[in-house]
Enzyme design. Structure first.
Site, mmCIF file in Angstrom:
data_model
loop_
_atom_site.group_PDB
_atom_site.id
_atom_site.type_symbol
_atom_site.label_atom_id
_atom_site.label_comp_id
_atom_site.label_asym_id
_atom_site.label_seq_id
_atom_site.Cartn_x
_atom_site.Cartn_y
_atom_site.Cartn_z
ATOM 1 N N ARG A 8 -25.435 -24.280 -21.675
ATOM 2 C CA ARG A 8 -26.244 -24.037 -22.879
ATOM 3 C C ARG A 8 -26.139 -25.191 -23.874
ATOM 4 N NH1 ARG A 8 -23.898 -18.045 -23.992
ATOM 5 N NH2 ARG A 8 -22.050 -19.124 -23.239
ATOM 6 N N TYR A 57 -37.652 -11.229 -8.762
ATOM 7 C CA TYR A 57 -38.362 -10.591 -9.890
ATOM 8 C C TYR A 57 -38.855 -11.617 -10.921
ATOM 9 C CZ TYR A 57 -33.619 -10.279 -12.058
ATOM 10 O OH TYR A 57 -32.361 -10.529 -12.567
ATOM 11 N N SER A 63 -29.805 -6.630 -28.451
ATOM 12 C CA SER A 63 -30.006 -7.420 -29.668
ATOM 13 C C SER A 63 -30.730 -8.709 -29.286
ATOM 14 C CB SER A 63 -28.643 -7.769 -30.276
ATOM 15 O OG SER A 63 -27.910 -8.577 -29.373
ATOM 16 N N GLY A 111 -20.710 -23.418 -9.736
ATOM 17 C CA GLY A 111 -20.232 -23.674 -8.369
ATOM 18 C C GLY A 111 -18.823 -23.188 -8.074
HETATM 19 C C1 HXC Z 1 -26.022 -4.885 -23.912
HETATM 20 C C2 HXC Z 1 -24.803 -6.849 -24.042
HETATM 21 C C3 HXC Z 1 -24.138 -6.536 -22.823
HETATM 22 C C4 HXC Z 1 -24.489 -5.298 -22.174
HETATM 23 C C5 HXC Z 1 -23.410 -8.463 -23.537
HETATM 24 N N1 HXC Z 1 -24.301 -8.049 -24.430
HETATM 25 N N2 HXC Z 1 -23.301 -7.561 -22.537
HETATM 26 N N3 HXC Z 1 -25.732 -6.039 -24.582
HETATM 27 N N4 HXC Z 1 -25.434 -4.507 -22.748
HETATM 28 N N5 HXC Z 1 -23.946 -4.940 -21.017
HETATM 29 C C6 HXC Z 1 -24.670 -8.720 -25.663
HETATM 30 C C7 HXC Z 1 -23.486 -8.843 -26.609
HETATM 31 O O1 HXC Z 1 -23.282 -7.641 -27.334
HETATM 32 C C8 HXC Z 1 -23.904 -10.019 -27.484
HETATM 33 O O2 HXC Z 1 -24.849 -9.620 -28.467
HETATM 34 C C9 HXC Z 1 -24.645 -10.916 -26.510
HETATM 35 O O3 HXC Z 1 -25.041 -10.084 -25.412
HETATM 36 C C10 HXC Z 1 -23.758 -12.027 -25.976
HETATM 37 O O4 HXC Z 1 -22.604 -11.447 -25.364
HETATM 38 P P1 HXC Z 1 -21.251 -12.261 -25.139
HETATM 39 O O5 HXC Z 1 -20.352 -11.399 -24.357
HETATM 40 O O6 HXC Z 1 -20.790 -12.836 -26.437
HETATM 41 O O7 HXC Z 1 -21.769 -13.527 -24.287
HETATM 42 P P2 HXC Z 1 -20.972 -14.467 -23.292
HETATM 43 O O8 HXC Z 1 -19.509 -14.401 -23.560
HETATM 44 O O9 HXC Z 1 -21.623 -15.798 -23.291
HETATM 45 O O10 HXC Z 1 -21.223 -13.765 -21.845
HETATM 46 C C11 HXC Z 1 -22.416 -13.903 -21.177
HETATM 47 C C12 HXC Z 1 -22.724 -12.700 -20.314
HETATM 48 C C13 HXC Z 1 -21.568 -12.430 -19.306
HETATM 49 C C14 HXC Z 1 -24.011 -12.986 -19.566
HETATM 50 C C15 HXC Z 1 -22.913 -11.530 -21.202
HETATM 51 O O11 HXC Z 1 -21.869 -11.299 -18.509
HETATM 52 C C16 HXC Z 1 -21.297 -13.593 -18.399
HETATM 53 O O12 HXC Z 1 -20.523 -14.494 -18.740
HETATM 54 N N6 HXC Z 1 -21.942 -13.646 -17.209
HETATM 55 C C17 HXC Z 1 -21.819 -14.797 -16.266
HETATM 56 C C18 HXC Z 1 -21.856 -14.375 -14.839
HETATM 57 C C19 HXC Z 1 -22.997 -13.465 -14.467
HETATM 58 O O13 HXC Z 1 -23.595 -12.783 -15.311
HETATM 59 N N7 HXC Z 1 -23.282 -13.412 -13.164
HETATM 60 C C20 HXC Z 1 -24.313 -12.610 -12.597
HETATM 61 C C21 HXC Z 1 -25.501 -13.412 -12.249
HETATM 62 S S1 HXC Z 1 -26.407 -12.376 -11.211
HETATM 63 P P3 HXC Z 1 -24.427 -9.186 -29.977
HETATM 64 O O14 HXC Z 1 -25.727 -9.020 -30.695
HETATM 65 O O15 HXC Z 1 -23.659 -7.903 -29.822
HETATM 66 O O16 HXC Z 1 -23.574 -10.317 -30.518
HETATM 67 C C22 HXC Z 1 -28.025 -12.566 -11.249
HETATM 68 C C23 HXC Z 1 -28.651 -11.811 -10.067
HETATM 69 C C24 HXC Z 1 -30.014 -11.325 -10.222
HETATM 70 O O17 HXC Z 1 -28.576 -13.221 -12.050
HETATM 71 C C25 HXC Z 1 -30.524 -10.434 -9.088
HETATM 72 C C26 HXC Z 1 -29.559 -9.594 -8.331
HETATM 73 C C27 HXC Z 1 -30.128 -8.757 -7.200
HETATM 74 P P1 NAP Z 2 -21.832 -15.472 -10.177
HETATM 75 O O1 NAP Z 2 -20.752 -15.675 -9.166
HETATM 76 O O2 NAP Z 2 -21.524 -14.675 -11.390
HETATM 77 O O3 NAP Z 2 -22.369 -16.901 -10.583
HETATM 78 C C1 NAP Z 2 -22.766 -17.270 -11.869
HETATM 79 C C2 NAP Z 2 -22.047 -18.548 -12.235
HETATM 80 O O4 NAP Z 2 -22.608 -19.079 -13.432
HETATM 81 C C3 NAP Z 2 -20.556 -18.369 -12.485
HETATM 82 O O5 NAP Z 2 -19.844 -19.302 -11.714
HETATM 83 C C4 NAP Z 2 -20.377 -18.665 -13.971
HETATM 84 O O6 NAP Z 2 -19.116 -19.308 -14.209
HETATM 85 C C5 NAP Z 2 -21.567 -19.581 -14.225
HETATM 86 N N1 NAP Z 2 -21.980 -19.568 -15.634
HETATM 87 C C6 NAP Z 2 -22.285 -18.489 -16.392
HETATM 88 N N2 NAP Z 2 -22.596 -18.859 -17.638
HETATM 89 C C7 NAP Z 2 -22.488 -20.224 -17.670
HETATM 90 C C8 NAP Z 2 -22.677 -21.207 -18.669
HETATM 91 N N3 NAP Z 2 -23.056 -20.885 -19.919
HETATM 92 N N4 NAP Z 2 -22.487 -22.512 -18.346
HETATM 93 C C9 NAP Z 2 -22.107 -22.861 -17.087
HETATM 94 N N5 NAP Z 2 -21.917 -21.981 -16.094
HETATM 95 C C10 NAP Z 2 -22.098 -20.680 -16.389
HETATM 96 O O7 NAP Z 2 -23.123 -14.793 -9.505
HETATM 97 P P2 NAP Z 2 -23.953 -15.119 -8.180
HETATM 98 O O8 NAP Z 2 -24.400 -13.827 -7.636
HETATM 99 O O9 NAP Z 2 -23.232 -16.076 -7.317
HETATM 100 O O10 NAP Z 2 -25.255 -15.842 -8.795
HETATM 101 C C11 NAP Z 2 -25.593 -17.185 -8.467
HETATM 102 C C12 NAP Z 2 -27.082 -17.403 -8.668
HETATM 103 O O11 NAP Z 2 -27.819 -16.606 -7.749
HETATM 104 C C13 NAP Z 2 -27.601 -17.040 -10.052
HETATM 105 O O12 NAP Z 2 -28.594 -17.965 -10.447
HETATM 106 C C14 NAP Z 2 -28.218 -15.700 -9.843
HETATM 107 O O13 NAP Z 2 -29.211 -15.400 -10.787
HETATM 108 C C15 NAP Z 2 -28.799 -15.887 -8.464
HETATM 109 N N6 NAP Z 2 -29.094 -14.636 -7.768
HETATM 110 C C16 NAP Z 2 -28.080 -13.922 -7.234
HETATM 111 C C17 NAP Z 2 -28.378 -12.762 -6.539
HETATM 112 C C18 NAP Z 2 -27.313 -11.948 -5.886
HETATM 113 O O14 NAP Z 2 -27.619 -10.924 -5.289
HETATM 114 N N7 NAP Z 2 -26.050 -12.339 -5.944
HETATM 115 C C19 NAP Z 2 -29.704 -12.356 -6.422
HETATM 116 C C20 NAP Z 2 -30.712 -13.110 -7.004
HETATM 117 C C21 NAP Z 2 -30.390 -14.264 -7.666
HETATM 118 P P3 NAP Z 2 -18.302 -19.233 -15.613
HETATM 119 O O15 NAP Z 2 -18.187 -17.828 -15.975
HETATM 120 O O16 NAP Z 2 -17.026 -19.952 -15.290
HETATM 121 O O17 NAP Z 2 -19.117 -20.042 -16.600
#
Ligand code: HXC
Ligand code: NAP
Length: 286
Positions: A69, A150, A107, A17
């Site tokens: 998690r 998806y 991985s 949030g």
């Molecule tokens: C391949 C990757 C990678 C990449 C990470 N990994 N990024 N592999 N390509 N680009 C691998 C790492 O090498 C590692 O594996 C494992 O994933 C874990 O990576 P960490 O960086 O240690 O994990 P962590 O610090 O927990 O970070 C999580 C994360 C990061 C998901 C990778 O991006 C994050 O914090 N995201 C949160 C916000 C987010 O993603 N928001 C978007 C949501 S949008 P190894 O084996 O090397 O250890 C969404 C929208 C959908 O869902 C639809 C849109 C239209």
């Molecule tokens: P975002 O801003 O990156 O939101 C993701 C949030 O999840 C961040 O605030 C992040 O905060 C939190 N998060 C990530 N890992 C976490 C963990 N281990 N524990 C607790 N919090 C964690 O992206 P967004 O676009 O607003 O996405 C919001 C939702 O909409 C997601 O479910 C996404 O799949 C969905 N969605 C988005 C789109 C789009 O077009 N934007 C489309 C389809 C679906 P921290 O890094 O501080 O943990």
């Protein structure tokens, strides 16, 4: 969309949030009178967001650090919400992690990470809050999961996310039936493209955003506005949607259907081409 005070008396927890769509939903809930807890891993981000939202809405926001998690974190999240507000009425499972990659480059840890945040994070929060509601015997509670379009179709290059979101979809529909007897409604929203920093940086990095303009995939020819999704979420966590249970509402301007219909590519033809085509097709008959 809803009238002023529509969420008054409600305590709502929004995971993820502090940023993006989670923040927009939380802000809208506050404007409608709810008290809100926002949670994610980064406490500084949450605190800054909470302070800004309290200022703009005059509402009460509790920021709590929690990695969804980790079961212990989630347990502490619930305890912190109850300590502050004494109750909790709705849970929005919005936290997610995602990135684009050819699957053969990934991985198992990469899969575990995304499935851990998206599917297990949703399971952990739902289980903790659900067990609490069931033990207290308090009906009228709500779970709202944020999935994606998806989740049904799958998608190349975001396979861990597609697997995890499909699991969230199954969880939504399963618990909608199983927990209805406890007065818990479970629904989901499947958003199409809504620009957020978190999603766009990871899914359309660098020049990809210009190369693949998401708006062009959408029949309505635009991306979503946060307000539109936040209004839908407010309706689904409110009592106005009291008979909606187990539903997944798509909000994508028709995007996924455009990709699905076999002849949708004919959208590119202009009227002159249609005239020529009609002549050809009618000639076949004669
Ligand atoms: C391949 C990757 C990678 C990449 C990470 N990994 N990024 N592999 N390509 N680009 C691998 C790492 O090498 C590692 O594996 C494992 O994933 C874990 O990576 P960490 O960086 O240690 O994990 P962590 O610090 O927990 O970070 C999580 C994360 C990061 C998901 C990778 O991006 C994050 O914090 N995201 C949160 C916000 C987010 O993603 N928001 C978007 C949501 S949008 P190894 O084996 O090397 O250890 C969404 C929208 C959908 O869902 C639809 C849109 C239209
Ligand atoms: P975002 O801003 O990156 O939101 C993701 C949030 O999840 C961040 O605030 C992040 O905060 C939190 N998060 C990530 N890992 C976490 C963990 N281990 N524990 C607790 N919090 C964690 O992206 P967004 O676009 O607003 O996405 C919001 C939702 O909409 C997601 O479910 C996404 O799949 C969905 N969605 C988005 C789109 C789009 O077009 N934007 C489309 C389809 C679906 P921290 O890094 O501080 O943990």
């Amino acid at each position: 969309m809803l009238r002023e005070g529509a969420l008054k008396g409600n305590v709502i927890v929004v995971t993820g949030g502090g940023t993006g769509l989670g923040r927009s939903m939380a802000e809208t809930f506050l404007r409608l009178g709810a008290q809100v807890c926002i949670t994610s891993r980064k406490l500084e981000v949450l605190q800054a967001t909470a302070a800004e939202m309290e200022k703009t809405t005059g509402g009460t926001v509790l920021p709590v650090a929690c990695d969804v998690r980790k079961w212990q974190d989630v347990d502490q999240l619930l305890a912190a919400v109850l300590a502050r507000f004494g109750r909790v009425d709705a849970l929005v499972n919005n936290a997610a992690g995602n990135f684009i990659s050819p699957t053969e480059r990934l991985s198992t840890k990469a899969f575990e990470t995304i499935i851990g945040i998206v599917l297990m994070g949703t399971v952990n929060c739902t289980l903790a809050f659900g067990k609490h509601w069931i033990a207290k015997g308090e009906p009228g509670k709500r779970v709202l999961n944020i999935t994606t379009t998806y989740a049904w179709t799958g998608s190349a290059y975001v396979v861990p996310s597609a697997c995890a979101k499909a699991g969230v979809l199954a969880l939504t529909r399963s618990l909608a039936v199983e927990w209805a007897k406890y007065g818990i409604r479970t629904n989901a929203i499947a958003p199409g493209p809504f620009p957020t920093k978190g999603a766009w940086q990871r899914l359309l990095p660098g020049e990809l955003a210009e190369q693949f303009d998401m708006a062009k995939q959408v029949p309505l020819a635009r991306v979503g506005e946060h307000r539109e999704l936040a209004d839908l979420a407010s309706f689904l966590v409110s009592d106005y949607s009291g008979y909606i249970n187990g539903e997944v509402i798509t909000i994508d301007g028709g995007e996924w259907l455009k990709g699905a219909g076999q002849f949708n590519m004919l959208e590119q033809l202009d009227p002159a081409m249609w005239d020529a085509i009609e002549r050809m097709v009618r000639n076949v008959k004669s």
